[in-house]
Design a protein around this motif. Structure first.
Motif, PDB file in Angstrom:
ATOM      1  N   MET A 130       0.948  -1.085   0.162  1.00  0.00           N
ATOM      2  CA  MET A 130       0.043  -0.091   0.029  1.00  0.00           C
ATOM      3  C   MET A 130       1.011   1.322  -0.090  1.00  0.00           C
ATOM      4  SD  MET A 130      -3.291   1.318   2.301  1.00  0.00           S
ATOM      5  CE  MET A 130      -2.858  -0.083   3.488  1.00  0.00           C
ATOM      6  N   LEU A 131       0.520   2.270  -0.899  1.00  0.00           N
ATOM      7  CA  LEU A 131       1.074   3.391  -0.847  1.00  0.00           C
ATOM      8  C   LEU A 131       0.899   4.463   0.348  1.00  0.00           C
ATOM      9  CD1 LEU A 131       3.318   5.097  -2.788  1.00  0.00           C
ATOM     10  CD2 LEU A 131       1.218   5.982  -3.893  1.00  0.00           C
ATOM     11  N   LYS A 132       2.192   4.444   1.028  1.00  0.00           N
ATOM     12  CA  LYS A 132       1.909   5.424   2.174  1.00  0.00           C
ATOM     13  C   LYS A 132       1.673   7.029   2.023  1.00  0.00           C
ATOM     14  CE  LYS A 132       5.514   6.826   5.002  1.00  0.00           C
ATOM     15  NZ  LYS A 132       6.754   6.796   5.532  1.00  0.00           N
ATOM     16  N   ARG A 133       1.026   7.794   2.697  1.00  0.00           N
ATOM     17  CA  ARG A 133       0.927   9.035   2.438  1.00  0.00           C
ATOM     18  C   ARG A 133       2.107   9.773   2.586  1.00  0.00           C
ATOM     19  NH1 ARG A 133      -2.980  12.708   2.708  1.00  0.00           N
ATOM     20  NH2 ARG A 133      -4.656  11.144   2.913  1.00  0.00           N
ATOM     21  N   PRO A 134       2.510  10.796   1.852  1.00  0.00           N
ATOM     22  CA  PRO A 134       3.923  11.467   1.851  1.00  0.00           C
ATOM     23  C   PRO A 134       3.962  12.555   3.083  1.00  0.00           C
ATOM     24  CG  PRO A 134       2.295  12.651   0.236  1.00  0.00           C
ATOM     25  CD  PRO A 134       1.576  11.072   0.593  1.00  0.00           C
ATOM     26  N   GLU A 135       4.979  12.771   3.548  1.00  0.00           N
ATOM     27  CA  GLU A 135       5.186  13.639   4.568  1.00  0.00           C
ATOM     28  C   GLU A 135       5.331  15.054   4.116  1.00  0.00           C
ATOM     29  OE1 GLU A 135       5.209  12.665   7.803  1.00  0.00           O
ATOM     30  OE2 GLU A 135       5.281  10.578   7.135  1.00  0.00           O
ATOM     31  N   LYS A 136       5.037  15.942   4.955  1.00  0.00           N
ATOM     32  CA  LYS A 136       4.976  17.465   4.233  1.00  0.00           C
ATOM     33  C   LYS A 136       6.223  17.793   3.923  1.00  0.00           C
ATOM     34  CE  LYS A 136       1.135  18.973   7.337  1.00  0.00           C
ATOM     35  NZ  LYS A 136       0.142  18.933   6.226  1.00  0.00           N
ATOM     36  N   GLU A 137       7.411  17.011   4.251  1.00  0.00           N
ATOM     37  CA  GLU A 137       8.416  17.388   3.807  1.00  0.00           C
ATOM     38  C   GLU A 137       8.998  17.100   2.350  1.00  0.00           C
ATOM     39  OE1 GLU A 137       8.632  15.540   6.609  1.00  0.00           O
ATOM     40  OE2 GLU A 137       7.988  17.033   7.970  1.00  0.00           O
ATOM     41  N   GLU A 138       8.028  16.314   1.794  1.00  0.00           N
ATOM     42  CA  GLU A 138       8.160  15.734   0.522  1.00  0.00           C
ATOM     43  C   GLU A 138       7.669  16.519  -0.730  1.00  0.00           C
ATOM     44  OE1 GLU A 138       7.354  11.536   0.304  1.00  0.00           O
ATOM     45  OE2 GLU A 138       7.288  11.290   2.253  1.00  0.00           O
ATOM     46  N   TYR A 139       7.112  17.565  -0.214  1.00  0.00           N
ATOM     47  CA  TYR A 139       6.609  18.366  -1.396  1.00  0.00           C
ATOM     48  C   TYR A 139       6.507  19.858  -0.950  1.00  0.00           C
ATOM     49  CZ  TYR A 139       2.452  17.246   1.489  1.00  0.00           C
ATOM     50  OH  TYR A 139       1.625  17.317   2.666  1.00  0.00           O
ATOM     51  N   ALA A 140       6.238  20.855  -1.899  1.00  0.00           N
ATOM     52  CA  ALA A 140       5.924  22.215  -1.688  1.00  0.00           C
ATOM     53  C   ALA A 140       4.667  22.353  -0.943  1.00  0.00           C
ATOM     54  CB  ALA A 140       6.072  23.037  -2.719  1.00  0.00           C
ATOM     55  N   PRO A 141       4.492  23.284  -0.162  1.00  0.00           N
ATOM     56  CA  PRO A 141       3.294  23.826   0.547  1.00  0.00           C
ATOM     57  C   PRO A 141       2.084  23.702  -0.320  1.00  0.00           C
ATOM     58  CG  PRO A 141       4.965  24.829   1.761  1.00  0.00           C
ATOM     59  CD  PRO A 141       5.650  24.317   0.124  1.00  0.00           C
ATOM     60  N   TYR A 142       2.372  24.462  -1.482  1.00  0.00           N
ATOM     61  CA  TYR A 142       1.336  24.575  -2.544  1.00  0.00           C
ATOM     62  C   TYR A 142       0.331  23.241  -2.673  1.00  0.00           C
ATOM     63  CZ  TYR A 142      -0.591  24.951  -7.222  1.00  0.00           C
ATOM     64  OH  TYR A 142      -1.723  24.771  -8.076  1.00  0.00           O
ATOM     65  N   TYR A 143       1.088  22.193  -2.622  1.00  0.00           N
ATOM     66  CA  TYR A 143       0.383  20.938  -2.895  1.00  0.00           C
ATOM     67  C   TYR A 143      -0.356  20.162  -1.739  1.00  0.00           C
ATOM     68  CZ  TYR A 143       2.979  20.706  -7.254  1.00  0.00           C
ATOM     69  OH  TYR A 143       3.433  20.872  -8.699  1.00  0.00           O
TER      70      TYR A 143
END
Length: 170
Positions: A1-14
């Motif tokens: 199962m694909l785990k939810r990304p952590e906030k550090e993995e993407y720009a705040p916009y996303y």
């Protein structure tokens, strides 16, 4: 199962999009979206597909084309990053894309088939990404992002537009 990304993995916009993806089975959520978009757009004829809820807003056909185009772009980014390509990937301007399309001249049926084909392509791509590749990061639109975050952006972006269609067009 694909785990939810952590906030550090993407720009705040996303976060706007990623927050719209529920916890649980990611692929089942994608499948339910495919069914929901198919059911939603199957109710519209081509005349209704030209409807805009306000002047200067996209037509229903343009919204569906935009969902499809964005999934293509995000899937391509996810592919490149998951495969270890560290090339900085350019952004894309959704308004330029819409201005240079003829979505309003394409039947709802054909636009829906295009979306279905792209979503099926996303499903097959997901199956080829190794567990270890989901956390790989790359750069797209001048921001660092992981393959996993891009997968969630695909689903969250579609969910955002499903809500817009249901709230403002139906």
């Amino acid at each position: 199962m694909l785990k939810r990304p952590e906030k550090e993995e993407y720009a705040p916009y996303y976060e706007t999009y990623i927050s719209k993806v529920p916890d649980g089975d990611y692929e089942s959520f994608l499948q339910s979206q495919l069914e929901e978009i198919t059911a939603l757009y199957s109710k519209f004829d081509d005349k209704k597909g030209l409807h805009r809820y306000a002047p200067g807003k996209w037509s229903l056909k343009e919204v569906l084309g935009h969902i499809t185009d964005t999934e293509r772009v995000m899937s391509y980014r996810m592919l490149r990053i998951a495969r270890g390509d560290t090339t900085k990937l350019p952004g894309f301007d959704q308004d330029v894309f819409i201005a240079n399309t003829s979505f309003d001249e394409v039947s709802i049926e054909d636009l829906l088939h295009d979306f279905q084909a792209v979503r099926q392509s996303t499903f097959t791509l997901l199956k080829t990404i190794a567990d270890s590749a989901w956390s790989r990061a790359g750069n797209a639109s001048t921001y660092d992002i992981t393959a996993r975050a891009l997968a969630y952006v695909i689903a969250g972006h579609a969910q955002h537009h499903i809500s817009v269609v249901q709230e403002r067009y139906v």
